[in-house]
Design a protein around this motif. Structure first.
Motif, PDB file in Angstrom:
ATOM      1  N   LEU A 180     -31.308   2.425 -23.812  1.00  0.00           N
ATOM      2  CA  LEU A 180     -32.377   3.341 -23.415  1.00  0.00           C
ATOM      3  C   LEU A 180     -32.137   3.976 -22.056  1.00  0.00           C
ATOM      4  CD1 LEU A 180     -35.486   1.283 -24.609  1.00  0.00           C
ATOM      5  CD2 LEU A 180     -34.145   2.974 -25.872  1.00  0.00           C
ATOM      6  N   CYS A 181     -31.733   3.163 -21.074  1.00  0.00           N
ATOM      7  CA  CYS A 181     -31.517   3.705 -19.734  1.00  0.00           C
ATOM      8  C   CYS A 181     -30.888   2.647 -18.839  1.00  0.00           C
ATOM      9  CB  CYS A 181     -32.835   4.181 -19.120  1.00  0.00           C
ATOM     10  SG  CYS A 181     -33.987   2.836 -18.789  1.00  0.00           S
ATOM     11  N   VAL A 182     -30.526   3.059 -17.640  1.00  0.00           N
ATOM     12  CA  VAL A 182     -30.020   2.133 -16.632  1.00  0.00           C
ATOM     13  C   VAL A 182     -31.192   1.319 -16.090  1.00  0.00           C
ATOM     14  CG1 VAL A 182     -28.950   1.941 -14.354  1.00  0.00           C
ATOM     15  CG2 VAL A 182     -28.110   3.637 -15.989  1.00  0.00           C
ATOM     16  N   ALA A 183     -30.985   0.037 -15.902  1.00  0.00           N
ATOM     17  CA  ALA A 183     -32.021  -0.819 -15.325  1.00  0.00           C
ATOM     18  C   ALA A 183     -31.827  -0.889 -13.812  1.00  0.00           C
ATOM     19  CB  ALA A 183     -31.950  -2.220 -15.932  1.00  0.00           C
ATOM     20  N   ASP A 184     -32.842  -0.474 -13.090  1.00  0.00           N
ATOM     21  CA  ASP A 184     -32.783  -0.545 -11.628  1.00  0.00           C
ATOM     22  C   ASP A 184     -34.197  -0.729 -11.087  1.00  0.00           C
ATOM     23  OD1 ASP A 184     -33.964   1.979 -11.903  1.00  0.00           O
ATOM     24  OD2 ASP A 184     -32.070   3.039 -11.590  1.00  0.00           O
ATOM     25  N   ASP A 185     -34.377  -0.507  -9.811  1.00  0.00           N
ATOM     26  CA  ASP A 185     -35.697  -0.696  -9.204  1.00  0.00           C
ATOM     27  C   ASP A 185     -36.726   0.298  -9.736  1.00  0.00           C
ATOM     28  OD1 ASP A 185     -34.710  -2.744  -7.697  1.00  0.00           O
ATOM     29  OD2 ASP A 185     -34.263  -1.493  -5.944  1.00  0.00           O
ATOM     30  N   LYS A 186     -36.249   1.434 -10.243  1.00  0.00           N
ATOM     31  CA  LYS A 186     -37.170   2.461 -10.727  1.00  0.00           C
ATOM     32  C   LYS A 186     -37.443   2.338 -12.223  1.00  0.00           C
ATOM     33  CE  LYS A 186     -37.978   7.452 -10.729  1.00  0.00           C
ATOM     34  NZ  LYS A 186     -37.469   8.788 -10.343  1.00  0.00           N
ATOM     35  N   ASN A 187     -36.436   1.937 -12.995  1.00  0.00           N
ATOM     36  CA  ASN A 187     -36.580   1.828 -14.447  1.00  0.00           C
ATOM     37  C   ASN A 187     -36.663   0.365 -14.866  1.00  0.00           C
ATOM     38  OD1 ASN A 187     -36.362   4.659 -14.821  1.00  0.00           O
ATOM     39  ND2 ASN A 187     -34.132   4.501 -14.686  1.00  0.00           N
ATOM     40  N   LYS A 235     -29.665  -6.269 -20.653  1.00  0.00           N
ATOM     41  CA  LYS A 235     -28.321  -6.836 -20.705  1.00  0.00           C
ATOM     42  C   LYS A 235     -27.442  -6.078 -19.731  1.00  0.00           C
ATOM     43  CE  LYS A 235     -24.444  -8.074 -23.633  1.00  0.00           C
ATOM     44  NZ  LYS A 235     -23.855  -8.075 -24.984  1.00  0.00           N
ATOM     45  N   GLY A 236     -26.845  -6.825 -18.802  1.00  0.00           N
ATOM     46  CA  GLY A 236     -26.036  -6.173 -17.784  1.00  0.00           C
ATOM     47  C   GLY A 236     -26.901  -5.276 -16.926  1.00  0.00           C
ATOM     48  N   SER A 237     -26.525  -4.024 -16.831  1.00  0.00           N
ATOM     49  CA  SER A 237     -27.266  -3.069 -16.001  1.00  0.00           C
ATOM     50  C   SER A 237     -28.064  -2.074 -16.829  1.00  0.00           C
ATOM     51  CB  SER A 237     -26.286  -2.309 -15.093  1.00  0.00           C
ATOM     52  OG  SER A 237     -25.570  -3.199 -14.268  1.00  0.00           O
ATOM     53  N   TYR A 275     -32.176  -2.120 -23.314  1.00  0.00           N
ATOM     54  CA  TYR A 275     -31.911  -1.822 -24.718  1.00  0.00           C
ATOM     55  C   TYR A 275     -33.170  -2.004 -25.560  1.00  0.00           C
ATOM     56  CZ  TYR A 275     -26.954  -2.193 -23.509  1.00  0.00           C
ATOM     57  OH  TYR A 275     -25.717  -2.013 -22.949  1.00  0.00           O
ATOM     58  N   ALA A 276     -33.182  -1.331 -26.707  1.00  0.00           N
ATOM     59  CA  ALA A 276     -34.290  -1.488 -27.647  1.00  0.00           C
ATOM     60  C   ALA A 276     -34.116  -2.780 -28.432  1.00  0.00           C
ATOM     61  CB  ALA A 276     -34.334  -0.305 -28.608  1.00  0.00           C
ATOM     62  N   ALA A 277     -35.189  -3.549 -28.552  1.00  0.00           N
ATOM     63  CA  ALA A 277     -35.174  -4.776 -29.348  1.00  0.00           C
ATOM     64  C   ALA A 277     -35.875  -4.568 -30.686  1.00  0.00           C
ATOM     65  CB  ALA A 277     -35.853  -5.910 -28.588  1.00  0.00           C
ATOM     66  N   ILE A 311     -28.950 -13.869 -34.615  1.00  0.00           N
ATOM     67  CA  ILE A 311     -29.337 -14.669 -33.448  1.00  0.00           C
ATOM     68  C   ILE A 311     -29.520 -13.825 -32.188  1.00  0.00           C
ATOM     69  CG2 ILE A 311     -28.292 -16.791 -34.308  1.00  0.00           C
ATOM     70  CD1 ILE A 311     -25.888 -16.201 -32.460  1.00  0.00           C
ATOM     71  N   GLY A 312     -29.210 -12.536 -32.263  1.00  0.00           N
ATOM     72  CA  GLY A 312     -29.369 -11.707 -31.078  1.00  0.00           C
ATOM     73  C   GLY A 312     -28.898 -10.286 -31.306  1.00  0.00           C
ATOM     74  N   LEU A 313     -28.875  -9.521 -30.218  1.00  0.00           N
ATOM     75  CA  LEU A 313     -28.460  -8.124 -30.249  1.00  0.00           C
ATOM     76  C   LEU A 313     -27.426  -7.882 -29.159  1.00  0.00           C
ATOM     77  CD1 LEU A 313     -32.040  -6.610 -30.511  1.00  0.00           C
ATOM     78  CD2 LEU A 313     -30.349  -6.547 -32.331  1.00  0.00           C
ATOM     79  N   SER A 314     -26.563  -6.911 -29.387  1.00  0.00           N
ATOM     80  CA  SER A 314     -25.569  -6.542 -28.380  1.00  0.00           C
ATOM     81  C   SER A 314     -25.252  -5.065 -28.529  1.00  0.00           C
ATOM     82  CB  SER A 314     -24.292  -7.367 -28.555  1.00  0.00           C
ATOM     83  OG  SER A 314     -23.571  -6.927 -29.693  1.00  0.00           O
ATOM     84  N   GLU A 315     -24.418  -4.550 -27.632  1.00  0.00           N
ATOM     85  CA  GLU A 315     -24.011  -3.146 -27.725  1.00  0.00           C
ATOM     86  C   GLU A 315     -23.217  -2.882 -29.000  1.00  0.00           C
ATOM     87  OE1 GLU A 315     -22.592  -1.084 -24.123  1.00  0.00           O
ATOM     88  OE2 GLU A 315     -22.835  -3.013 -23.124  1.00  0.00           O
ATOM     89  N   SER A 316     -22.544  -3.912 -29.512  1.00  0.00           N
ATOM     90  CA  SER A 316     -21.710  -3.757 -30.706  1.00  0.00           C
ATOM     91  C   SER A 316     -22.498  -3.918 -32.001  1.00  0.00           C
ATOM     92  CB  SER A 316     -20.569  -4.780 -30.681  1.00  0.00           C
ATOM     93  OG  SER A 316     -19.788  -4.623 -29.521  1.00  0.00           O
ATOM     94  N   GLY A 317     -23.771  -4.287 -31.894  1.00  0.00           N
ATOM     95  CA  GLY A 317     -24.596  -4.492 -33.078  1.00  0.00           C
ATOM     96  C   GLY A 317     -25.295  -5.836 -33.030  1.00  0.00           C
ATOM     97  N   TYR A 318     -25.756  -6.276 -34.176  1.00  0.00           N
ATOM     98  CA  TYR A 318     -26.435  -7.563 -34.255  1.00  0.00           C
ATOM     99  C   TYR A 318     -25.438  -8.707 -34.070  1.00  0.00           C
ATOM    100  CZ  TYR A 318     -30.513  -5.128 -36.124  1.00  0.00           C
ATOM    101  OH  TYR A 318     -31.587  -4.299 -36.282  1.00  0.00           O
ATOM    102  N   LEU A 319     -25.910  -9.795 -33.475  1.00  0.00           N
ATOM    103  CA  LEU A 319     -25.095 -11.002 -33.338  1.00  0.00           C
ATOM    104  C   LEU A 319     -25.478 -11.957 -34.463  1.00  0.00           C
ATOM    105  CD1 LEU A 319     -25.348 -11.614 -29.476  1.00  0.00           C
ATOM    106  CD2 LEU A 319     -23.501 -10.488 -30.738  1.00  0.00           C
TER     107      LEU A 319
END
Length: 201
Positions: free
Chosen positions: A9-16, A25-27, A30-32, A129-137
């Protein structure tokens, strides 16, 4: 804007910031869930949420679902798959998923070799069991999960002979697999029925 699980969805920072229906996840946020992206704009920050859209979310795999997948290819420490069914429901479109080396078995994880567990074209039963950039885990760690249908290198439908092997009934050649309990039980029941039928004649 609409999204499906795993969409960035976007970069995670102090504003978002991430809100309901998202995960970090990371920086990045993501949509769950599958649904509509809603941005709550405050003075110093924006909160990203995903709101389920009608029945659309029910057609999307979710964490905890038991799914049927087809193996696409084995790369590095991952097995790439396509989710074709959720429980007994066939999906209109497949979803990308991966099985990591550490999620194949519950024990002896360090010695798992993916190519001895799965092969391209195999049909497997797994749990999300989870989600990632590559798809479902996915995980096949439980005994009930693993390969349920596989063909030999000669294209013959194989039968399970143990938790770790399947055999080509035509050429009697065995191949290693991480076999699901349902496949073993189905073959056992079929053998029992066959013996009973033979005894009736």
């Amino acid at each position: 804007m609409f999204c499906v699980p795993g969409d960035r969805l976007c970069v995670a920072d102090d504003k978002n910031l991430g809100g309901r229906g998202t995960f970090l996840k990371g920086s990045y946020i993501y949509a769950a869930l599958a649904g509509k992206v809603n941005i709550i704009e405050n003075k110093d920050e924006n909160i990203f949420e995903v709101m389920p859209h009608g029945n659309f979310v029910r057609k999307i795999p979710q964490v905890g679902d038991v799914v049927t997948c087809q193996v696409e290819k084995i790369v590095s420490n991952q097995c790439k798959c396509l989710i074709k069914c959720i429980a007994d429901s066939v999906l209109k479109q497949p979803f990308k998923a991966i099985i990591r080396k550490e999620d194949v078995r519950a024990t002896d994880k360090d010695n798992v070799e993916l190519y001895t567990c799965f092969r391209p074209g195999d049909i497997i039963l797994a749990k999300i069991i989870g989600l990632s950039e590559s798809g479902y885990l996915l995980s096949t760690a439980s005994n009930e999960f693993g390969v349920v249908i596989a063909r030999s290198e000669n294209g013959v439908l194989m039968v399970p002979v143990s938790w770790t092997e399947m055999m080509c009934p035509e050429f009697k050649v065995k191949e290693t697999r991480k076999v699901a309990r349902i496949a073993i039980e189905s073959d056992s029941n079929a053998s029992t029925s066959s013996k009973q039928s033979n005894n009736n004649f």
